[in-house]
Design an enzyme around this catalytic site. Structure first.
Site, PDB file in Angstrom:
ATOM      1  N   THR A  12      33.068  82.051-116.193  1.00  0.00           N
ATOM      2  CA  THR A  12      32.122  82.855-116.968  1.00  0.00           C
ATOM      3  C   THR A  12      32.364  84.350-116.838  1.00  0.00           C
ATOM      4  OG1 THR A  12      30.411  81.168-116.914  1.00  0.00           O
ATOM      5  CG2 THR A  12      29.647  83.426-117.093  1.00  0.00           C
ATOM      6  N   SER A  54      35.982  76.433-114.816  1.00  0.00           N
ATOM      7  CA  SER A  54      36.289  75.928-113.474  1.00  0.00           C
ATOM      8  C   SER A  54      36.140  74.421-113.338  1.00  0.00           C
ATOM      9  CB  SER A  54      35.476  76.651-112.406  1.00  0.00           C
ATOM     10  OG  SER A  54      34.146  76.216-112.394  1.00  0.00           O
ATOM     11  N   THR A  83      31.823  79.519-111.643  1.00  0.00           N
ATOM     12  CA  THR A  83      30.918  79.152-110.559  1.00  0.00           C
ATOM     13  C   THR A  83      30.737  77.639-110.420  1.00  0.00           C
ATOM     14  OG1 THR A  83      29.007  79.359-112.028  1.00  0.00           O
ATOM     15  CG2 THR A  83      29.620  81.303-110.735  1.00  0.00           C
ATOM     16  N   ASP A  84      31.084  76.885-111.471  1.00  0.00           N
ATOM     17  CA  ASP A  84      30.772  75.450-111.446  1.00  0.00           C
ATOM     18  C   ASP A  84      31.443  74.710-110.283  1.00  0.00           C
ATOM     19  OD1 ASP A  84      29.240  75.885-113.657  1.00  0.00           O
ATOM     20  OD2 ASP A  84      30.549  74.856-115.075  1.00  0.00           O
TER      21      ASP A  84
HETATM   22  N1  ASP Z   1      29.391  78.275-116.071  1.00  0.00           N
HETATM   23  C1  ASP Z   1      30.598  78.399-115.389  1.00  0.00           C
HETATM   24  C2  ASP Z   1      30.732  79.707-114.635  1.00  0.00           C
HETATM   25  O1  ASP Z   1      29.755  80.109-114.109  1.00  0.00           O
HETATM   26  C3  ASP Z   1      31.801  78.065-116.141  1.00  0.00           C
HETATM   27  C4  ASP Z   1      32.879  77.797-115.154  1.00  0.00           C
HETATM   28  O2  ASP Z   1      32.592  77.375-114.047  1.00  0.00           O
HETATM   29  O3  ASP Z   1      34.038  78.051-115.466  1.00  0.00           O
HETATM   30  O4  ASP Z   1      31.738  80.321-114.540  1.00  0.00           O
END
Ligand code: ASP
Length: 325
Positions: A12, A54, A83-84
């Site tokens: 993100t 991710s 973050t995932d």
């Molecule tokens: N929502 C996710 C993030 O916070 C997407 C990911 O993990 O790539 O980055």
């Protein structure tokens, strides 16, 4: 000035809508992210190593990232990703990071197309933490929302909130305030470095639950690529009687690690005695994950198997890294 290596992998923090009204996709590389921070009290050597969500992160990308970071011979190393799966990345890098140089993993919850995106502040904080000599020897750290977490404890505990990361019950290691890191606790001794060789094959997580005959576990474990299984068990490490029968059948030939699906608290060892209880699973030869949740247990088990660990090594490593005794 300290030299910090910065590797970006996507997520993100690097995303923006592809077109008006469209969903966010990875678009920004390391130079773009750094460009938004203005003057910094450190030199930064930045490289875009990937641009992915991710959920698509894999061991091969992370090993490439680790090797790139080690090669830069910098004073600190910042890794940017989604973050995932950030908690898994941080734990994986922590297991195999062979240096005193701090590694700080960060990301963002709000992409750059939203109001008040958190990426710039998180990246600035991560660079600050990585450049601080007091971060040395602490292994892999995670910083988001001004908190500094240990890879060992951190987990994503909310799908959308800015305050999405938690180290409960241990709590964060510190905080970044006015561009300085404040540590609350000294660093505990780091366990020996663990790097795998052959990450081929599968280490699935199978969650236990209501009306669970054991058929799912049985069918998953029958796949030839499966090298070990992690059970996200109910409560303190409990499964149904049917699943207990399957585990009894599997353990002679397949490592089975039992973690708690509750999201907090350890697996027990000797409180319950029914068929499917923690003590019955231990008696069968299953390994308990202790305080490690199923996601981290999966990373540890796969790394151990990739390193050629035998059954005794797996048991010993989970006792050492998952339990606090
Ligand atoms: N929502 C996710 C993030 O916070 C997407 C990911 O993990 O790539 O980055």
């Amino acid at each position: 000035m300290p030299l910090i290596a910065l590797a970006t992998l996507g997520g993100t923090i690097s995303m923006a809508p592809a077109d008006a009204g469209g969903g966010a996709v990875p678009r920004l590389g390391a130079a773009d992210l750094l460009g938004g921070l203005g003057d910094l009290p450190m030199d930064v050597l930045a490289e875009t190593l990937a641009g992915i969500g991710s959920a698509s992160m894999d061991f091969a990308t992370l090993m490439r990232c680790r090797d790139w970071g080690l090669r830069q011979d910098a004073d600190g190393f910042v890794v940017v990703q989604g973050t995932d799966t950030l908690e898994e990345t941080a734990y994986f890098l922590d297991l195999g990071w062979p240096s005193e140089i701090p590694v700080v993993v960060t990301g963002a919850m709000r992409n750059s197309g939203l109001f008040s995106p958190d990426g710039p502040a998180n990246l600035r904080n991560a660079l600050t933490v990585a450049a601080d000599p007091r971060s040395r020897g602490r292994g892999v750290l995670v910083t988001l929302n001004d908190d500094v977490h240990a890879a060992r404890w951190v987990r994503k505990a909310h799908s959308s909130h800015l305050d999405a990361f938690s180290s409960a019950p241990a709590g964060p290691l510190g905080m970044v305030v006015e561009n300085a890191v404040h540590y609350f606790h000294p660093s505990p001794p780091r366990p020996p470095v663990l790097t795998g060789g052959d990450f081929g094959g599968l280490v699935p997580v199978v969650e236990a639950g209501l009306d669970d005959s054991g058929a799912v576990l049985s069918s998953v474990a029958a796949q030839p690529e499966v090298r070990g299984v992690v059970i996200a068990a109910t409560g303190a490490g409990h499964v149904s009687s049917g699943t207990a029968d399957v585990i009894a059948r599997l353990v002679p030939s397949l490592p089975v690690v039992v973690a708690s699906r509750t999201g907090a608290g350890p697996t027990l060892r000797s409180t319950y005695g029914f068929h499917g209880s923690e003590s019955s699973l231990i008696a069968m030869g299953a390994t308990m994950a202790g305080w490690l949740d199923a996601r981290k247990a999966r990373i540890l088990l796969h790394t151990l198997l990739a390193a050629g660990a035998a059954r005794d090594d797996i048991e010993r490593e989970f006792r050492a890294r998952g339990d606090l005794d």
